[in-house]
Write an enzyme that holds these catalytic residues in place. Sequence first.
Site, PDB file in Angstrom:
ATOM      1  N   THR A 178       0.704  -1.392   0.038  1.00  0.00           N
ATOM      2  CA  THR A 178      -0.511   0.056  -0.524  1.00  0.00           C
ATOM      3  C   THR A 178       0.887   1.400  -0.028  1.00  0.00           C
ATOM      4  O   THR A 178       0.257   2.152  -0.729  1.00  0.00           O
ATOM      5  CB  THR A 178      -1.235   0.193   1.031  1.00  0.00           C
ATOM      6  OG1 THR A 178      -2.324  -1.484   1.584  1.00  0.00           O
ATOM      7  CG2 THR A 178      -2.007   1.240   1.213  1.00  0.00           C
ATOM      8  N   SER A 229       4.800  -7.238  -1.733  1.00  0.00           N
ATOM      9  CA  SER A 229       5.193  -6.836  -0.400  1.00  0.00           C
ATOM     10  C   SER A 229       5.251  -8.305   0.295  1.00  0.00           C
ATOM     11  O   SER A 229       4.654  -9.473  -0.523  1.00  0.00           O
ATOM     12  CB  SER A 229       3.084  -6.604  -0.441  1.00  0.00           C
ATOM     13  OG  SER A 229       2.959  -6.562   1.496  1.00  0.00           O
ATOM     14  N   THR A 247      13.428   4.560   9.816  1.00  0.00           N
ATOM     15  CA  THR A 247      14.536   3.972   9.622  1.00  0.00           C
ATOM     16  C   THR A 247      13.404   2.996   9.325  1.00  0.00           C
ATOM     17  O   THR A 247      12.509   2.317   9.757  1.00  0.00           O
ATOM     18  CB  THR A 247      14.118   3.808  11.519  1.00  0.00           C
ATOM     19  OG1 THR A 247      14.902   5.176  11.979  1.00  0.00           O
ATOM     20  CG2 THR A 247      15.495   2.184  11.624  1.00  0.00           C
ATOM     21  N   CYS A 295     -14.697  -9.037   0.193  1.00  0.00           N
ATOM     22  CA  CYS A 295     -12.604  -9.357  -0.247  1.00  0.00           C
ATOM     23  C   CYS A 295     -12.169  -8.223   0.314  1.00  0.00           C
ATOM     24  O   CYS A 295     -10.861  -8.925   0.651  1.00  0.00           O
ATOM     25  CB  CYS A 295     -12.667  -9.254  -1.967  1.00  0.00           C
ATOM     26  SG  CYS A 295     -12.627 -11.027  -2.705  1.00  0.00           S
TER      27      CYS A 295
HETATM   28  C1  LIG Z   1      -2.371  -6.990  -0.354  1.00  0.00           C
HETATM   29  C2  LIG Z   1      -2.464  -6.466  -1.981  1.00  0.00           C
HETATM   30  C3  LIG Z   1      -1.929  -5.313  -1.853  1.00  0.00           C
HETATM   31  C4  LIG Z   1      -1.847  -4.532   0.139  1.00  0.00           C
HETATM   32  O1  LIG Z   1      -0.457  -4.704  -0.108  1.00  0.00           O
HETATM   33  P1  LIG Z   1      -0.286  -4.591   1.770  1.00  0.00           P
HETATM   34  O2  LIG Z   1       1.056  -5.147   1.622  1.00  0.00           O
HETATM   35  O3  LIG Z   1      -0.801  -5.368   1.905  1.00  0.00           O
HETATM   36  O4  LIG Z   1      -0.095  -2.676   2.115  1.00  0.00           O
HETATM   37  C5  LIG Z   1      -1.812  -3.887  -2.516  1.00  0.00           C
HETATM   38  N1  LIG Z   1      -2.098  -5.352  -3.744  1.00  0.00           N
HETATM   39  C6  LIG Z   1      -2.537  -5.907  -4.067  1.00  0.00           C
HETATM   40  C7  LIG Z   1      -2.622  -6.768  -5.831  1.00  0.00           C
HETATM   41  C8  LIG Z   1      -2.529  -7.273  -2.966  1.00  0.00           C
HETATM   42  O5  LIG Z   1      -3.274  -8.164  -3.220  1.00  0.00           O
END
Ligand SMILES: *Cc1c(COP(=O)(O)O)cnc(C)c1O
Length: 396
Positions: A71, A198, A239, A326
């Site tokens: 995000t 992520s 950090t 979802c």
């Molecule tokens: C889970 C997800 C996010 C958000 O990721 P976070 O690390 O939880 O902020 C964004 N885009 C997609 C396609 C995701 O599956």
Amino acid sequence: MIYLDNNATTATDPRVLETMLPYFYEKPGNAASRSHPYGWVATEAVDLAREQCAQLFAAETREVIFTSGATEAINLAIKGVFEMYHRKGKHIITVATEHKAVLDTCHALEKRGGEVTYLSVDEQGMISLEELEAAIRADTVLVAVMWANNETGVIQPIKEIGTICDRKGVLFFSDATQAVGKIPVLPKAVGVHLMAFSAHKLYGPKGVGGLFVNHRAPRVRLTAQLDGGGHEGGFRSGTLNVPGIVGMGKAIALAAEEMVPASVQLQQWRDQLENRLLQDLEEVQLNGHPTSRLAHVSNLIFRFVDAEALMATFNRDIAVSAGSACTSADPSPSHVLIAMGKGKGGAESSIRFSFGRFNQSNEVDQVAEAVIRGVNHLRSQSPVWEMFKEGIDVGG
Ligand SMILES: *Cc1c(COP(=O)(O)O)cnc(C)c1O
């Protein structure tokens, strides 16, 4: 308890956790401390993780920026480009089926004078390349198309999009959060200039992720979204989450070794579940593209069945996601399935099954049987189903 919600998050692999643990107590250094061994040890660990990420992406280490997750990386990419390139224009192109992190960021920019084109998708969730090309204007600063969709697993034609963006001289950002660690993802080879990922979607810890930023030809510049300290080459102050980054690096290194063979097993489970449900139940349809799709994801409509009611028949033994919820913070029907023309009813009858590394073969039939039992039970009590079976037009 059977966990089939790996697109929401994955368990942290024990091998990842083990790699992270020393960085909490025994090696507590700040990677920005340059004057003593505590700092050097942390810097070394962060450097290794950056190397592991760069290797998976076939990128340079300086092209990997660590963030608190996808995000934040998405916000940095879209807002950072919008602000940095404001002299060129204020037009962004994205897709109706993007993750809320992308859509809400675009909405925020619309309030600040940005103009956003939301491309539609077809019934299978794919964008049209002609539509994309026609939407690019002289003042377009960014095209944002996700690599693979979190709800359906649909994989967009990233290479072709990259070619169009290159020809038109427009920056291309891809949210690859669901693709990284599942399929080979090589941004530089396909013309992706910015890419979010992520850790917690690939068996790493929550709260850590990153942004790939192309360094040369073109050199992508971004306006930083956090001020202070100038960490991460000035792209992202704060950090560094050393244990998290160490864990993400390990998770990515494991994915580099294991994702291709693992996908064979995942697809076998996925297909086994899908085939059984399609065979043993009437009026079940696939949401998504039959082939251009992640191996571990199955999103199915069970017509005339409320997905929430179906999940309730599982007695909390099976964890899946419903098309109605979802993004659990938002109970409205899935915008992804709506954009694919499935209707509110279709979305509310849809369930996403997403397999992962820690599932077991015997779970597939258990889930299939629970779904078949639940669907048959709910339909046996449904007057609408009965009317449908009698040939009465119920819209459904
Ligand atoms: C889970 C997800 C996010 C958000 O990721 P976070 O690390 O939880 O902020 C964004 N885009 C997609 C396609 C995701 O599956």
